[in-house]
Design an enzyme around this catalytic site. Structure first.
Site, PDB file in Angstrom:
ATOM      1  CE  LYS A  98     -48.662  84.418 -41.629  1.00  0.00           C
ATOM      2  NZ  LYS A  98     -48.484  83.537 -42.870  1.00  0.00           N
TER       3      LYS A  98
HETATM    4  C1  LIG Z   1     -48.465  82.165 -42.897  1.00  0.00           C
HETATM    5  C2  LIG Z   1     -48.965  81.452 -44.064  1.00  0.00           C
HETATM    6  C3  LIG Z   1     -49.420  79.960 -44.105  1.00  0.00           C
HETATM    7  C4  LIG Z   1     -49.235  79.240 -42.771  1.00  0.00           C
HETATM    8  O1  LIG Z   1     -50.528  79.477 -41.898  1.00  0.00           O
HETATM    9  P1  LIG Z   1     -50.348  79.185 -40.313  1.00  0.00           P
HETATM   10  O2  LIG Z   1     -51.363  79.768 -39.649  1.00  0.00           O
HETATM   11  O3  LIG Z   1     -48.837  79.622 -39.804  1.00  0.00           O
HETATM   12  O4  LIG Z   1     -50.433  77.362 -40.459  1.00  0.00           O
HETATM   13  C5  LIG Z   1     -49.666  79.569 -45.300  1.00  0.00           C
HETATM   14  N1  LIG Z   1     -49.362  80.338 -46.487  1.00  0.00           N
HETATM   15  C6  LIG Z   1     -49.267  81.370 -46.272  1.00  0.00           C
HETATM   16  C7  LIG Z   1     -49.277  82.353 -47.825  1.00  0.00           C
HETATM   17  C8  LIG Z   1     -48.775  81.821 -45.276  1.00  0.00           C
HETATM   18  O5  LIG Z   1     -48.595  83.336 -45.257  1.00  0.00           O
END
Ligand SMILES: *Cc1c(COP(=O)(O)O)cnc(C)c1O
Length: 479
Positions: free
Chosen positions: A121
């Site tokens: 993120k």
């Molecule tokens: C947010 C997240 C996901 C999922 O990603 P999306 O964009 O919601 O599909 C997968 N793995 C981790 C570690 C995350 O923080």
């Protein structure tokens, strides 16, 4: 580039108009009116660019209202080896998203979790922080970001917004429910514009409070409440960049194809992959990996989209994928339905009423193979076995979300067209999920340099009851 809503509201908005907002006025999600086509000549020219240079080229195709010089400067300030410094030993932090081959030329990890909070993120959120700062400065405005987190989103938002003059962050988290490392990441921040509120309840209760406050239009307007949740278009746009970066790292010329396997929850990460493919990036396959919460896998296998009730959502060892309703999925269905907003509005009228929809016998679903998706789900036992296998066979320690991805990648590897290399998106580092690593490997994960003492730092958090009124009063006082 103009933006429109998946449900037909035609706002003719520019990028900065939708940057600070959430849903479109009709409840839909914003998308660009068309996807820019990237030709062979551009692919060849972009191959040698730095991450920041590539980010500028791609984002400038989507952003018409920030002057090129300013946008380039924002990209260069965001994507530095200093910010994305937690690279695995042997990987080059200058690459920002280094490709780590497990089987050279065949199977690799695209490392997206080298930023300050060790989750993918950061790739988008760091850019968002700088875009917010720039836009608010231009407009002479301020914003109070309100959110709820079960782990990764809150810390990524706080590290992106900390110390920024026109921004305050109010982040609700479930008291005592996050991992010790995740708590330490958020609560050890001392910046005056960051407010951590630990709610004595579950994540859903924190989320409901955010919804209640966001639905109070006068309060929202008076206190300039904004959001950075996963439906934010700028986050998707920023994520498109690393699909190109991974493609260039895995190929030698632009005739070749690559496949990606993406651990998925809200369909944000893989939505960016879908858009990269629509732009012309030669992606042979997009493999969507879920955990026990398999609502998306079910759709790609059967054509039925049936969001689960909160009580049906499993609490798993890949918690950032524990979703019952994929908030970005509407963007993909809009494309699948031939960009027909009336059709999308009809389908989501069902979803918003708590029901499901079934596309299995529609022309729309018959077109699905054109989009290159495959999918699958995995279990806690699969994650443990895959973490062990990655450790024994490849000498790497992967986090439980990446393990969901690698599990599905190994299952799909043999069916790929033209021997395309398969890249698993590494969405977090193992250090964040010590309990599962201990269970799988019988030892502690390595904490990246510079973060070892984190859990011993003093923590700053206000513990509050799950009471929207009290939390409103808190915001009114501090905002
Ligand atoms: C947010 C997240 C996901 C999922 O990603 P999306 O964009 O919601 O599909 C997968 N793995 C981790 C570690 C995350 O923080």
């Amino acid at each position: 580039m103009k933006y429109l809503s998946t449900r037909g509201h035609c706002a003719q908005s520019e990028f900065c108009d939708i940057l600070l907002g959430g849903l479109a006025p009709d409840g839909g999600l914003y998308l660009p009116e068309r996807y820019p086509r990237i030709g062979r000549a551009e692919l060849d020219a972009w191959r040698g660019l730095s991450y920041a240079g590539l980010a500028f080229e791609i984002l400038s195709r989507f952003i018409g209202d920030i002057p090129a010089g300013d946008l380039r400067e924002i990209c260069e300030r965001t994507y530095t080896a200093e910010v994305y410094r937690h690279a695995r030993a042997g990987d080059d932090p200058e690459q920002i998203a280094p490709l780590h081959w497990l089987e050279p030329g065949r199977l690799g990890l695209l490392a997206l979790s080298n930023g300050p909070t060790l989750a993918f993120k950061d790739m988008a959120m760091q850019l968002l922080g700088n875009l917010f700062e720039y836009t608010l400065e231009k407009r002479g405005e301020t914003i109070n970001i309100l959110g709820a987190t079960s782990g990764d989103t809150g810390s990524a938002a706080e590290y992106a917004m900390r110390g920024k003059a026109r921004i305050k962050v109010f982040m609700l988290s479930p008291h005592g429910k996050m991992s010790a490392f995740q708590r330490a990441q958020m609560y050890s921040l001392t910046d005056g514009n960051i407010f951590n509120i630990a709610v004595t309840g579950m994540f859903d209760e924190a989320q409901d409070i955010v919804k209640a406050i966001s639905n109070d239009a006068p309060f929202k307007a008076r206190h300039r409440i904004g959001a950075v949740n996963s439906i934010n278009w700028a986050r998707i746009a920023a994520q498109i960049v690393y699909y190109f970066k991974g493609y260039f790292a895995a190929t030698e010329n632009s005739d070749e194809q690559v496949a990606f396997c993406v651990p998925s929850g809200n369909f944000g990460n893989i939505c960016a992959g879908h858009i990269a493919r629509q732009m012309g990036l030669p992606i042979a396959r997009l493999i969507l990996a879920t955990n026990e919460n398999d609502v998306l896998d079910e759709f790609f296998r059967t054509g039925v989209y049936r969001p689960r009730k909160a009580a049906e959502t499993h609490v798993t060892s890949s918690p950032s994928m524990d979703i019952s309703k994929a908030s970005n999925f509407e963007r993909f269905v809009y494309d699948l339905a031939g960009r027909d907003p009336e059709k999308v509005a009809g389908l989501w009228a069902e979803i918003d009423a708590g029901r499901a929809f079934d596309l299995s016998r529609t022309p729309c679903f018959a077109r699905l193979p054109e989009f290159g998706f495959a999918s699958g789900s995995s279990s806690h036992a699969d994650r443990l076995a895959t973490i062990r296998e990655a450790h024994e066979r490849y000498g790497v320690t992967i986090d439980p979300h990446t393990a969901d991805g690698l599990k599905l990648a190994l299952r799909h590897a043999s069916g790929l067209p033209a021997d395309a290399p398969l890249l698993v998106l590494e969405t977090a580092q193992a250090a964040k999920f010590a309990d599962t690593i201990r269970e799988a490997l019988g030892r502690e994960p390595t904490i990246p340099a510079g973060l070892q003492g984190l859990e011993a730092l003093p923590q700053r958090v206000d513990v509050m009851a799950p009471d929207a009124g009290a939390i409103k009063a808190y915001i009114a006082q501090k905002a």
